[in-house]
Design a protein around this motif. Sequence first.
Motif, mmCIF file in Angstrom:
data_model
loop_
_atom_site.group_PDB
_atom_site.id
_atom_site.type_symbol
_atom_site.label_atom_id
_atom_site.label_comp_id
_atom_site.label_asym_id
_atom_site.label_seq_id
_atom_site.Cartn_x
_atom_site.Cartn_y
_atom_site.Cartn_z
ATOM 1 N N TYR A 1 0.747 -1.100 0.010
ATOM 2 C CA TYR A 1 -0.195 -0.252 0.252
ATOM 3 C C TYR A 1 0.564 1.190 0.438
ATOM 4 O O TYR A 1 0.766 2.789 -0.680
ATOM 5 C CB TYR A 1 -0.623 -0.143 1.541
ATOM 6 N N PHE A 2 1.603 1.787 0.523
ATOM 7 C CA PHE A 2 3.066 2.666 1.554
ATOM 8 C C PHE A 2 3.219 2.418 -0.415
ATOM 9 O O PHE A 2 4.254 3.896 -1.082
ATOM 10 C CB PHE A 2 3.331 2.644 2.529
ATOM 11 N N GLU A 3 4.165 1.511 -0.545
ATOM 12 C CA GLU A 3 4.897 1.725 -2.170
ATOM 13 C C GLU A 3 4.143 2.299 -2.788
ATOM 14 O O GLU A 3 4.736 2.387 -3.701
ATOM 15 C CB GLU A 3 5.713 0.313 -1.723
ATOM 16 N N GLY A 4 2.834 2.057 -3.040
ATOM 17 C CA GLY A 4 2.086 2.196 -4.126
ATOM 18 C C GLY A 4 1.779 3.699 -4.271
ATOM 19 O O GLY A 4 1.412 4.209 -5.619
ATOM 20 N N LEU A 5 1.222 4.020 -2.909
ATOM 21 C CA LEU A 5 1.437 5.992 -2.823
ATOM 22 C C LEU A 5 2.236 6.624 -2.716
ATOM 23 O O LEU A 5 2.106 7.429 -3.594
ATOM 24 C CB LEU A 5 0.884 6.153 -0.626
ATOM 25 N N ASN A 6 3.964 5.565 -2.607
ATOM 26 C CA ASN A 6 4.809 6.284 -2.570
ATOM 27 C C ASN A 6 5.233 7.094 -3.766
ATOM 28 O O ASN A 6 5.280 7.828 -4.587
ATOM 29 C CB ASN A 6 5.874 5.993 -2.239
#
Length: 101
Positions: A70-75
């Motif tokens: 999720y956070f890699e995608g948000l980044n």
Amino acid sequence: MGGVDGNYKAVIAMVVLQCITAGVTLFSKVALSQGMSPLVFVVYRQSFATIIMAPLAFFSKCVTANNNTYFEGLNLSSSTIATAMLNLIPAITFIMAAVVG
């Protein structure tokens, strides 16, 4: 007339939850835009969540998922896409359950 009708409490709770989720997503995007590594951010987030939620989880059955993707995608994308993807989780879960049986 002074209180909130019981029929609206669930709707109000859902709206408040969506606002909190949007706020967390925006805060996360700002932190990642400032140069924080997604992996480090997940460690911090999970650590604080553990400290806060451990007493509740001890007395109830809570399940957590790994947020690295999720956070890699948000980044790599926008907070709009991240919020839209959160809303797709129930649909994706249903499709997976239907396929698996």
